[in-house]
Design a protein around this motif. Structure first.
Motif, PDB file in Angstrom:
ATOM      1  N   ARG A 156       0.836  -1.208   0.000  1.00  0.00           N
ATOM      2  CA  ARG A 156       0.000   0.000   0.000  1.00  0.00           C
ATOM      3  C   ARG A 156       0.867   1.254   0.000  1.00  0.00           C
ATOM      4  O   ARG A 156       0.569   2.229  -0.683  1.00  0.00           O
ATOM      5  CB  ARG A 156      -0.923  -0.015   1.215  1.00  0.00           C
ATOM      6  CG  ARG A 156      -1.908   1.160   1.280  1.00  0.00           C
ATOM      7  CD  ARG A 156      -2.707   1.074   2.555  1.00  0.00           C
ATOM      8  NE  ARG A 156      -1.816   1.075   3.727  1.00  0.00           N
ATOM      9  CZ  ARG A 156      -2.065   0.404   4.847  1.00  0.00           C
ATOM     10  NH1 ARG A 156      -3.142  -0.334   4.971  1.00  0.00           N
ATOM     11  NH2 ARG A 156      -1.204   0.468   5.862  1.00  0.00           N
ATOM     12  N   VAL A 161      -2.910  -1.727  -4.011  1.00  0.00           N
ATOM     13  CA  VAL A 161      -3.946  -2.072  -3.032  1.00  0.00           C
ATOM     14  C   VAL A 161      -4.626  -3.353  -3.497  1.00  0.00           C
ATOM     15  O   VAL A 161      -5.044  -3.464  -4.654  1.00  0.00           O
ATOM     16  CB  VAL A 161      -4.990  -0.942  -2.890  1.00  0.00           C
ATOM     17  CG1 VAL A 161      -6.071  -1.345  -1.912  1.00  0.00           C
ATOM     18  CG2 VAL A 161      -4.316   0.351  -2.438  1.00  0.00           C
ATOM     19  N   TYR A 169      -5.149  -3.195  -7.457  1.00  0.00           N
ATOM     20  CA  TYR A 169      -5.399  -1.864  -8.006  1.00  0.00           C
ATOM     21  C   TYR A 169      -4.154  -1.012  -7.784  1.00  0.00           C
ATOM     22  O   TYR A 169      -3.613  -0.972  -6.673  1.00  0.00           O
ATOM     23  CB  TYR A 169      -6.624  -1.223  -7.356  1.00  0.00           C
ATOM     24  CG  TYR A 169      -7.918  -1.928  -7.709  1.00  0.00           C
ATOM     25  CD1 TYR A 169      -8.670  -1.536  -8.808  1.00  0.00           C
ATOM     26  CD2 TYR A 169      -8.347  -3.038  -6.969  1.00  0.00           C
ATOM     27  CE1 TYR A 169      -9.844  -2.208  -9.147  1.00  0.00           C
ATOM     28  CE2 TYR A 169      -9.516  -3.707  -7.308  1.00  0.00           C
ATOM     29  CZ  TYR A 169     -10.254  -3.285  -8.395  1.00  0.00           C
ATOM     30  OH  TYR A 169     -11.412  -3.953  -8.731  1.00  0.00           O
ATOM     31  N   ASP A 170      -3.711  -0.345  -8.851  1.00  0.00           N
ATOM     32  CA  ASP A 170      -2.478   0.442  -8.824  1.00  0.00           C
ATOM     33  C   ASP A 170      -2.824   1.925  -8.711  1.00  0.00           C
ATOM     34  O   ASP A 170      -3.246   2.555  -9.684  1.00  0.00           O
ATOM     35  CB  ASP A 170      -1.679   0.175 -10.090  1.00  0.00           C
ATOM     36  CG  ASP A 170      -0.264   0.727 -10.036  1.00  0.00           C
ATOM     37  OD1 ASP A 170      -0.013   1.611  -9.194  1.00  0.00           O
ATOM     38  OD2 ASP A 170       0.578   0.301 -10.848  1.00  0.00           O
ATOM     39  N   THR A 171      -2.629   2.495  -7.530  1.00  0.00           N
ATOM     40  CA  THR A 171      -2.956   3.914  -7.323  1.00  0.00           C
ATOM     41  C   THR A 171      -1.999   4.809  -8.090  1.00  0.00           C
ATOM     42  O   THR A 171      -2.332   5.961  -8.386  1.00  0.00           O
ATOM     43  CB  THR A 171      -2.916   4.265  -5.827  1.00  0.00           C
ATOM     44  OG1 THR A 171      -1.600   4.023  -5.307  1.00  0.00           O
ATOM     45  CG2 THR A 171      -3.915   3.416  -5.051  1.00  0.00           C
ATOM     46  N   GLY A 174      -3.671   5.791 -11.106  1.00  0.00           N
ATOM     47  CA  GLY A 174      -4.959   6.426 -10.917  1.00  0.00           C
ATOM     48  C   GLY A 174      -6.091   5.471 -10.630  1.00  0.00           C
ATOM     49  O   GLY A 174      -7.264   5.870 -10.607  1.00  0.00           O
ATOM     50  N   GLN A 175      -5.782   4.207 -10.392  1.00  0.00           N
ATOM     51  CA  GLN A 175      -6.824   3.226 -10.110  1.00  0.00           C
ATOM     52  C   GLN A 175      -7.257   3.313  -8.652  1.00  0.00           C
ATOM     53  O   GLN A 175      -6.464   3.685  -7.783  1.00  0.00           O
ATOM     54  CB  GLN A 175      -6.322   1.813 -10.418  1.00  0.00           C
ATOM     55  CG  GLN A 175      -5.945   1.590 -11.862  1.00  0.00           C
ATOM     56  CD  GLN A 175      -5.340   0.215 -12.110  1.00  0.00           C
ATOM     57  OE1 GLN A 175      -5.097  -0.543 -11.182  1.00  0.00           O
ATOM     58  NE2 GLN A 175      -5.084  -0.105 -13.374  1.00  0.00           N
ATOM     59  N   SER A 176      -8.494   2.993  -8.391  1.00  0.00           N
ATOM     60  CA  SER A 176      -9.016   2.970  -7.023  1.00  0.00           C
ATOM     61  C   SER A 176     -10.007   1.833  -6.896  1.00  0.00           C
ATOM     62  O   SER A 176     -10.518   1.306  -7.905  1.00  0.00           O
ATOM     63  CB  SER A 176      -9.687   4.300  -6.671  1.00  0.00           C
ATOM     64  OG  SER A 176     -10.754   4.579  -7.569  1.00  0.00           O
ATOM     65  N   LEU A 177     -10.290   1.440  -5.672  1.00  0.00           N
ATOM     66  CA  LEU A 177     -11.237   0.352  -5.450  1.00  0.00           C
ATOM     67  C   LEU A 177     -12.624   0.748  -5.928  1.00  0.00           C
ATOM     68  O   LEU A 177     -13.053   1.884  -5.715  1.00  0.00           O
ATOM     69  CB  LEU A 177     -11.279  -0.010  -3.967  1.00  0.00           C
ATOM     70  CG  LEU A 177     -10.003  -0.571  -3.349  1.00  0.00           C
ATOM     71  CD1 LEU A 177     -10.217  -0.823  -1.857  1.00  0.00           C
ATOM     72  CD2 LEU A 177      -9.596  -1.856  -4.033  1.00  0.00           C
ATOM     73  N   GLU A 179     -16.651   1.150  -6.063  1.00  0.00           N
ATOM     74  CA  GLU A 179     -17.599   1.456  -5.003  1.00  0.00           C
ATOM     75  C   GLU A 179     -18.168   0.155  -4.430  1.00  0.00           C
ATOM     76  O   GLU A 179     -18.552  -0.757  -5.160  1.00  0.00           O
ATOM     77  CB  GLU A 179     -18.739   2.327  -5.537  1.00  0.00           C
ATOM     78  CG  GLU A 179     -19.723   2.785  -4.481  1.00  0.00           C
ATOM     79  CD  GLU A 179     -20.782   3.702  -5.045  1.00  0.00           C
ATOM     80  OE1 GLU A 179     -21.745   3.995  -4.312  1.00  0.00           O
ATOM     81  OE2 GLU A 179     -20.649   4.118  -6.212  1.00  0.00           O
ATOM     82  N   SER A 182     -14.112  -3.382  -0.580  1.00  0.00           N
ATOM     83  CA  SER A 182     -13.184  -3.003   0.484  1.00  0.00           C
ATOM     84  C   SER A 182     -11.803  -3.591   0.235  1.00  0.00           C
ATOM     85  O   SER A 182     -11.657  -4.571  -0.503  1.00  0.00           O
ATOM     86  CB  SER A 182     -13.708  -3.493   1.840  1.00  0.00           C
ATOM     87  OG  SER A 182     -14.962  -2.921   2.136  1.00  0.00           O
ATOM     88  N   PRO A 183     -10.780  -3.010   0.863  1.00  0.00           N
ATOM     89  CA  PRO A 183      -9.448  -3.613   0.774  1.00  0.00           C
ATOM     90  C   PRO A 183      -9.429  -4.984   1.446  1.00  0.00           C
ATOM     91  O   PRO A 183     -10.260  -5.279   2.309  1.00  0.00           O
ATOM     92  CB  PRO A 183      -8.554  -2.622   1.533  1.00  0.00           C
ATOM     93  CG  PRO A 183      -9.333  -1.361   1.615  1.00  0.00           C
ATOM     94  CD  PRO A 183     -10.773  -1.758   1.636  1.00  0.00           C
TER      95      PRO A 183
END
Length: 321
Positions: A156, A161, A169-171, A174-177, A179, A182-183
């Motif tokens: 993280r 993540v 997911y690669d922040t 620009g990726q995010s979980l 909606e 959860s992690p």
């Protein structure tokens, strides 16, 4: 079997397609240069970028890890068997919650039937790029990887993540979980107590077989390496034999089991239902049940291979810790 059909069942070492983003530690310093290969079955990769060479599974999965010197694979566990043999290089395997419970160094050809229920990691301690081949129990390889909590936290901090769905997911990109997703939750201290911390003295004698010992044992007949009556006693849903030049004849045979052939040294002539090919070290060949096959060294010199067959045993954690 036509030559084209047989070729479709062989994954050549030189044709292996690596994935450098397969797992959560792909950005973590010290682990960010490793390559993962999924040879037979989907394996346990967490990345959609992973290439699968042969999708159909024979009751187990075959994969590989390639790493440059000093590159490390982070501490993790599996719900089913994980067996490695060293194809190239020199490798240190370590285990325990923090990787300090025990360790063993494996040379080329050595095989390690890692006990289930422990965190394990490995690193290339050789001087060149190394490769280890892996056998994972079950068609779905146990449903994924269980990471030590610190691995998830370190990842993280470096932009990766892992979702509770098992997807990365690669922040940094620009990726995010999504909606509602959860992690992946960290294991609690209570849950961590279920993971054993055996010493090297408890693990190595019953779970490691050395290449040159196997060469001696298999001088006249195939050596039973993993199985209920083998050197490394176990019932992980597959069995492993070690074959040398002197331990197998050229007579054709059949079996009602799936059979995967994985050469370690030398070149092996394989005939399947009238079609001939040659297997090289690092190649993986899946021979289907019922096919008539013969196997023999194609050249003089040292020759050895591992043969894996499925069994009727469940793929769960059958070993005692």
């Amino acid at each position: 079997m036509t030559p084209q059909e047989l070729d479709a069942r062989i994954v050549r070492y030189g044709d292996l397609v690596p994935c450098k983003t397969a797992f959560i530690d792909a950005h973590t310093p010290g682990s960010d240069q490793k390559e993962n290969f999924t040879i037979i079955g989907g394996g346990v990769s967490e990345s959609p970028d992973q290439h699968v060479h042969i999708k159909d599974t024979p009751g187990f999965n075959i994969g590989a890890a390639g790493q440059p010197p000093k590159c490390r694979n982070s501490l993790h566990s599996h719900r089913t068997a994980e067996v490695f043999f060293v194809l190239r290089g020199r490798w240190r395997f370590f285990w325990g919650r923090w990787g300090t419970a025990g360790e063993v160094v494996l040379e080329e050809g050595d095989i390690f039937n890692i006990p289930t229920g422990i965190f394990r990691g490995f690193e290339n301690i050789g001087t060149d790029y190394g490769m280890i081949m892996a056998i994972l129990g079950g068609d779905d390889a146990g449903g994924g990887v269980i990471w030590a909590p610190q691995v998830i936290e370190d990842a993280r901090d470096h932009g990766l993540v892992l979702a509770e769905t098992g997807k990365l997911y690669d922040t940094r990109k620009g990726q995010s979980l999504p909606e509602g997703v959860s992690p992946m939750p960290l294991l609690t201290e209570e849950e961590l107590t279920a993971f054993a911390e055996p010493s090297a003295a408890e693990v190595v004698p019953d779970f490691v077989a050395r290449y040159w010992d196997l060469m001696a044992v298999a001088a006249d007949a195939p050596a039973r390496v993993i199985g209920p009556d083998a050197l490394l006693t176990d019932r992980p849903g597959f069995e492993v034999d070690f074959i040398t030049r002197g331990s197998i004849g050229e007579d054709a045979y059949t079996t009602d089991r799936h059979e995967v052939l994985m050469p370690v040294r030398g070149y092996w002539r394989l005939d399947v239902d009238g079609t001939r090919t040659v297997l090289n070290p690092g190649d993986t060949c899946a021979v289907p049940p019922g096919a008539r096959r013969s196997l023999a060294p194609a050249m003089t010199g040292e020759a050895s291979l591992y043969r894996v067959r499925n069994t009727d045993d469940p793929a769960g954690p059958t070993r005692a810790h």
